[in-house]
Motif scaffolding. Sequence first.
Motif, short mmCIF file in Angstrom:
data_model
loop_
_atom_site.label_atom_id
_atom_site.label_comp_id
_atom_site.label_asym_id
_atom_site.label_seq_id
_atom_site.Cartn_x
_atom_site.Cartn_y
_atom_site.Cartn_z
N SER A 1 1.35 -1.43 -0.14
CA SER A 1 0.24 0.08 0.54
C SER A 1 0.21 1.10 -0.80
N HIS B 1 2.92 2.22 -2.26
CA HIS B 1 2.35 3.08 -3.57
C HIS B 1 1.62 3.75 -3.44
N GLU B 2 0.23 4.19 -3.10
CA GLU B 2 -0.74 4.92 -2.62
C GLU B 2 -0.52 5.93 -2.25
N GLU B 3 0.86 6.26 -1.76
CA GLU B 3 1.66 7.49 -1.33
C GLU B 3 2.43 8.31 -2.21
N TYR C 1 -1.35 2.86 -7.72
CA TYR C 1 -1.60 2.13 -7.39
C TYR C 1 -1.83 1.13 -8.04
#
Length: 83
Positions: A20, A22-24, A28
């Motif tokens: 997760s 990568h959401e930062e 996605y």
Amino acid sequence: VDRIKGFEIGQLVKFHPNASHHEEDGNYPWGIEHVIGRVTRRNSITVSVVEVSRKKHGADVEQTTSVNRRWRMHPSQDDILDE
């Protein structure tokens, strides 16, 4: 840190984005089989990669629609497929 130092600037790397984090960075990872990118930077935790192409699950070909998108790859959390 030794694992990170193994990545050279300009090197191509193929990885499966898992986590997760990568959401930062606005990416996605769901539905992506792998990303191929060029290493631009590295620090003690992450490797910065600029996308060259990606392959989605079920697709037959690489897609270049997200070329130049930046990823923060975590070698400890993402699966490195080919260096």
